[in-house]
Design a protein around this motif. Structure first.
Motif, PDB file in Angstrom:
ATOM      1  N   ALA A 171       0.902  -1.155   0.055  1.00  0.00           N
ATOM      2  CA  ALA A 171      -0.161   0.078  -0.015  1.00  0.00           C
ATOM      3  C   ALA A 171       0.928   1.234   0.023  1.00  0.00           C
ATOM      4  O   ALA A 171       0.498   2.361  -0.517  1.00  0.00           O
ATOM      5  CB  ALA A 171      -0.932  -0.003   1.136  1.00  0.00           C
ATOM      6  N   SER A 172       2.153   1.108   0.535  1.00  0.00           N
ATOM      7  CA  SER A 172       2.834   2.488   0.806  1.00  0.00           C
ATOM      8  C   SER A 172       3.574   2.702  -0.748  1.00  0.00           C
ATOM      9  O   SER A 172       3.645   3.850  -1.160  1.00  0.00           O
ATOM     10  CB  SER A 172       3.764   2.220   1.720  1.00  0.00           C
ATOM     11  N   GLU A 173       3.695   1.606  -1.654  1.00  0.00           N
ATOM     12  CA  GLU A 173       4.277   1.985  -2.732  1.00  0.00           C
ATOM     13  C   GLU A 173       3.181   2.191  -3.793  1.00  0.00           C
ATOM     14  O   GLU A 173       3.197   3.025  -4.982  1.00  0.00           O
ATOM     15  CB  GLU A 173       5.026   0.833  -3.406  1.00  0.00           C
ATOM     16  N   ALA A 174       1.884   1.844  -3.601  1.00  0.00           N
ATOM     17  CA  ALA A 174       0.820   1.736  -4.571  1.00  0.00           C
ATOM     18  C   ALA A 174       0.326   3.395  -4.435  1.00  0.00           C
ATOM     19  O   ALA A 174      -0.302   3.584  -5.579  1.00  0.00           O
ATOM     20  CB  ALA A 174      -0.352   0.933  -3.926  1.00  0.00           C
TER      21      ALA A 174
END
Length: 95
Positions: free
Chosen positions: A83-86
């Protein structure tokens, strides 16, 4: 009349996946059994192992398809993004 789609519950989705897996198992094992019987009668002089081998191949293919259906992250080439990279890849409209 408006046709509003009723959201499908997660239990129904899982039940549909199990139904598809069971249908795949029956069809693919049956085809493997049939191919094994034909090979046993025509080529291998009525031995039993082609029947077991064909049925096993069919059941194995059904198992692999079911595994991919329940866990799509195991599909080759599929990548799971945390989620952090998304957040970097999503585009939000500017105001």
């Amino acid at each position: 009349m408006s046709s509003t789609a009723k959201p499908t519950s997660s239990e129904n989705i899982v039940a549909q996946k199990y139904d598809r897996c069971l249908a795949d198992l029956i069809v693919k094992s049956g085809v493997g059994f049939s191919v094994g019987v034909i090979a046993s009668v025509i080529i291998f002089r009525r031995r039993g192992w082609p029947i077991a081998l064909g049925t096993g191949f069919g059941a194995g293919m059904a198992y692999a398809d079911c595994d991919r259906l329940f866990n799509p992250a195991r599909i080759p080439g599929m990548r799971v993004i945390p989620a952090s990279e998304a957040a970097k890849y999503t585009t939000e409209p500017s105001k």
